[in-house]
Design a protein around this motif. Sequence first.
Motif, PDB file in Angstrom:
ATOM      1  N   PRO A   1     -12.055  53.558 -67.302  1.00  0.00           N
ATOM      2  CA  PRO A   1     -12.298  53.493 -68.851  1.00  0.00           C
ATOM      3  C   PRO A   1     -11.860  54.407 -69.652  1.00  0.00           C
ATOM      4  O   PRO A   1     -11.610  55.351 -69.011  1.00  0.00           O
ATOM      5  CB  PRO A   1     -13.831  53.259 -69.227  1.00  0.00           C
ATOM      6  CG  PRO A   1     -14.544  54.060 -67.528  1.00  0.00           C
ATOM      7  CD  PRO A   1     -13.852  53.538 -66.461  1.00  0.00           C
ATOM      8  N   MET A   2     -11.047  54.491 -70.545  1.00  0.00           N
ATOM      9  CA  MET A   2     -10.592  55.768 -71.289  1.00  0.00           C
ATOM     10  C   MET A   2     -12.372  56.078 -72.198  1.00  0.00           C
ATOM     11  O   MET A   2     -12.914  55.948 -72.734  1.00  0.00           O
ATOM     12  CB  MET A   2      -9.850  55.432 -72.540  1.00  0.00           C
ATOM     13  CG  MET A   2      -8.747  55.949 -73.115  1.00  0.00           C
ATOM     14  SD  MET A   2      -7.473  55.529 -74.850  1.00  0.00           S
ATOM     15  CE  MET A   2      -6.786  55.326 -73.643  1.00  0.00           C
TER      16      MET A   2
ATOM     17  N   SER B   1      -9.286  49.975 -72.481  1.00  0.00           N
ATOM     18  CA  SER B   1      -9.659  51.075 -73.492  1.00  0.00           C
ATOM     19  C   SER B   1     -10.427  49.673 -75.140  1.00  0.00           C
ATOM     20  O   SER B   1      -9.981  48.875 -74.663  1.00  0.00           O
ATOM     21  CB  SER B   1      -9.018  51.816 -74.223  1.00  0.00           C
ATOM     22  OG  SER B   1      -7.515  50.978 -74.174  1.00  0.00           O
ATOM     23  N   ALA B   2     -11.119  50.147 -76.016  1.00  0.00           N
ATOM     24  CA  ALA B   2     -12.093  49.547 -77.438  1.00  0.00           C
ATOM     25  C   ALA B   2     -10.711  49.820 -77.548  1.00  0.00           C
ATOM     26  O   ALA B   2     -10.969  48.493 -79.028  1.00  0.00           O
ATOM     27  CB  ALA B   2     -12.853  49.338 -77.075  1.00  0.00           C
ATOM     28  N   VAL B   3     -10.364  51.162 -78.996  1.00  0.00           N
ATOM     29  CA  VAL B   3     -10.210  51.169 -79.695  1.00  0.00           C
ATOM     30  C   VAL B   3      -8.138  51.810 -79.217  1.00  0.00           C
ATOM     31  O   VAL B   3      -7.506  50.705 -79.938  1.00  0.00           O
ATOM     32  CB  VAL B   3     -10.698  52.227 -80.407  1.00  0.00           C
ATOM     33  CG1 VAL B   3      -9.753  53.159 -81.389  1.00  0.00           C
ATOM     34  CG2 VAL B   3     -12.305  52.293 -80.658  1.00  0.00           C
ATOM     35  N   TRP B   4      -8.230  52.756 -78.434  1.00  0.00           N
ATOM     36  CA  TRP B   4      -6.437  52.131 -78.430  1.00  0.00           C
ATOM     37  C   TRP B   4      -5.671  50.830 -77.937  1.00  0.00           C
ATOM     38  O   TRP B   4      -6.737  50.518 -77.316  1.00  0.00           O
ATOM     39  CB  TRP B   4      -5.985  53.291 -77.394  1.00  0.00           C
ATOM     40  CG  TRP B   4      -4.693  53.889 -76.979  1.00  0.00           C
ATOM     41  CD1 TRP B   4      -3.514  54.718 -78.157  1.00  0.00           C
ATOM     42  CD2 TRP B   4      -4.247  53.276 -75.784  1.00  0.00           C
ATOM     43  NE1 TRP B   4      -2.456  53.850 -77.513  1.00  0.00           N
ATOM     44  CE2 TRP B   4      -2.635  53.473 -76.527  1.00  0.00           C
ATOM     45  CE3 TRP B   4      -4.373  52.398 -74.923  1.00  0.00           C
ATOM     46  CZ2 TRP B   4      -1.369  52.600 -75.473  1.00  0.00           C
ATOM     47  CZ3 TRP B   4      -3.201  52.001 -74.331  1.00  0.00           C
ATOM     48  CH2 TRP B   4      -1.973  52.243 -74.258  1.00  0.00           C
TER      49      TRP B   4
ATOM     50  N   ARG C   1      -3.568  56.747 -85.251  1.00  0.00           N
ATOM     51  CA  ARG C   1      -4.755  57.380 -85.781  1.00  0.00           C
ATOM     52  C   ARG C   1      -5.722  56.616 -85.020  1.00  0.00           C
ATOM     53  O   ARG C   1      -6.958  56.259 -84.488  1.00  0.00           O
ATOM     54  CB  ARG C   1      -4.442  56.384 -87.041  1.00  0.00           C
ATOM     55  CG  ARG C   1      -3.768  57.289 -88.310  1.00  0.00           C
ATOM     56  CD  ARG C   1      -4.197  56.365 -89.550  1.00  0.00           C
ATOM     57  NE  ARG C   1      -2.804  55.381 -89.270  1.00  0.00           N
ATOM     58  CZ  ARG C   1      -2.517  53.804 -90.244  1.00  0.00           C
ATOM     59  NH1 ARG C   1      -2.898  54.258 -91.495  1.00  0.00           N
ATOM     60  NH2 ARG C   1      -1.852  53.051 -89.880  1.00  0.00           N
ATOM     61  N   PHE C   2      -5.283  55.585 -83.706  1.00  0.00           N
ATOM     62  CA  PHE C   2      -6.227  54.540 -83.180  1.00  0.00           C
ATOM     63  C   PHE C   2      -6.408  55.227 -82.151  1.00  0.00           C
ATOM     64  O   PHE C   2      -7.286  55.000 -80.989  1.00  0.00           O
ATOM     65  CB  PHE C   2      -5.828  53.227 -82.646  1.00  0.00           C
ATOM     66  CG  PHE C   2      -5.645  52.826 -84.299  1.00  0.00           C
ATOM     67  CD1 PHE C   2      -6.849  51.659 -84.641  1.00  0.00           C
ATOM     68  CD2 PHE C   2      -4.933  52.562 -84.822  1.00  0.00           C
ATOM     69  CE1 PHE C   2      -7.655  51.114 -85.946  1.00  0.00           C
ATOM     70  CE2 PHE C   2      -4.751  51.834 -86.421  1.00  0.00           C
ATOM     71  CZ  PHE C   2      -6.249  51.298 -86.427  1.00  0.00           C
ATOM     72  N   GLY C   3      -5.357  56.372 -81.687  1.00  0.00           N
ATOM     73  CA  GLY C   3      -5.668  56.996 -80.164  1.00  0.00           C
ATOM     74  C   GLY C   3      -4.693  57.662 -79.545  1.00  0.00           C
ATOM     75  O   GLY C   3      -3.997  56.748 -79.597  1.00  0.00           O
ATOM     76  N   ASN C   4      -4.801  58.373 -78.286  1.00  0.00           N
ATOM     77  CA  ASN C   4      -3.409  57.859 -77.958  1.00  0.00           C
ATOM     78  C   ASN C   4      -3.808  57.767 -76.000  1.00  0.00           C
ATOM     79  O   ASN C   4      -5.369  58.050 -75.968  1.00  0.00           O
ATOM     80  CB  ASN C   4      -3.161  59.540 -77.487  1.00  0.00           C
ATOM     81  CG  ASN C   4      -2.489  59.679 -79.681  1.00  0.00           C
ATOM     82  OD1 ASN C   4      -0.588  58.702 -79.510  1.00  0.00           O
ATOM     83  ND2 ASN C   4      -3.059  60.460 -80.090  1.00  0.00           N
TER      84      ASN C   4
ATOM     85  N   HIS D   1      -6.943  46.267 -73.091  1.00  0.00           N
ATOM     86  CA  HIS D   1      -7.460  46.733 -74.321  1.00  0.00           C
ATOM     87  C   HIS D   1      -7.369  45.816 -75.611  1.00  0.00           C
ATOM     88  O   HIS D   1      -6.564  45.413 -76.568  1.00  0.00           O
ATOM     89  CB  HIS D   1      -5.817  47.429 -74.415  1.00  0.00           C
ATOM     90  CG  HIS D   1      -5.664  48.463 -73.178  1.00  0.00           C
ATOM     91  ND1 HIS D   1      -6.272  49.373 -73.322  1.00  0.00           N
ATOM     92  CD2 HIS D   1      -4.514  48.553 -72.671  1.00  0.00           C
ATOM     93  CE1 HIS D   1      -5.730  50.398 -71.570  1.00  0.00           C
ATOM     94  NE2 HIS D   1      -4.389  49.334 -71.634  1.00  0.00           N
ATOM     95  N   PRO D   2      -8.146  45.730 -75.742  1.00  0.00           N
ATOM     96  CA  PRO D   2      -8.807  44.503 -77.269  1.00  0.00           C
ATOM     97  C   PRO D   2      -8.422  45.022 -78.257  1.00  0.00           C
ATOM     98  O   PRO D   2      -7.811  44.253 -79.082  1.00  0.00           O
ATOM     99  CB  PRO D   2     -10.244  43.849 -76.626  1.00  0.00           C
ATOM    100  CG  PRO D   2     -10.823  44.776 -75.886  1.00  0.00           C
ATOM    101  CD  PRO D   2      -9.314  45.547 -74.873  1.00  0.00           C
ATOM    102  N   THR D   3      -8.994  46.534 -78.335  1.00  0.00           N
ATOM    103  CA  THR D   3      -8.699  46.458 -79.776  1.00  0.00           C
ATOM    104  C   THR D   3      -9.688  46.434 -80.915  1.00  0.00           C
ATOM    105  O   THR D   3     -10.106  45.006 -80.264  1.00  0.00           O
ATOM    106  CB  THR D   3      -6.761  47.030 -80.304  1.00  0.00           C
ATOM    107  OG1 THR D   3      -6.740  45.288 -80.998  1.00  0.00           O
ATOM    108  CG2 THR D   3      -6.387  47.299 -79.778  1.00  0.00           C
TER     109      THR D   3
END
Length: 207
Positions: A97-98, A144-147, A154-157, A182-184
């Motif tokens: 996981p990230m 990952s959940a956000v990236w 802005r959503f990570g790297n 990576h559903p974002t």
Amino acid sequence: MSRLLHISASPRGTESISLGIAETFVQEYQDSHPGAQIDRFDLWDGSLPEFGPDAAAAKMTVFGGGTPQGAQAAAWAAAVATFERFDAYDRYLFSVPMWNGGVPYKLKQFIDVVSQPAMVFDVHPDTGYTGLLAGKRAAVVYTSAVWGPGLDSRFGNDFQSTYFLDWLRWAGVADVQEIRHHPTLTGSYEHERKRAEDRAREVARTF
């Protein structure tokens, strides 16, 4: 007979998405490779040793051609035993996981414990590093959940897969298959989970 080791970097148990996708891989691998040996290494189960002052000093002693003594010897023996457990397999499945753009600290701890001279690597003043895990194969579940691919910073790297792939290549593992989820924040979780599990089955069948 192939030997597969699933190394889990998530502490979330049945709530872990990376673990769930990895279990889909394992089930398909069992079905596709009758007789294969499959084992698990939960990096959070308490068996992963620390790599602190004694271990770091022992590593420098080994680099210098010496033999660690006392507490350094014990720390070094724990690192060697962890590497030998890892090295006994020809195929690896990592569930990663990230965390804060990178990998969980327990996975970094695992890397620091096993990445030792004459085990994972050799180094020469003229030619640099040589990875010693050549011929082994790895499949990696990244979640990952956000990236997500295509999103701006802005959503990570992504220092998760870039770092871990670099370590695998450095260690000599050339055959690396990726499985991503990576559903974002605005994507379809169900669609992305199905796609990741389909990919896991696809990789497992020919792994």
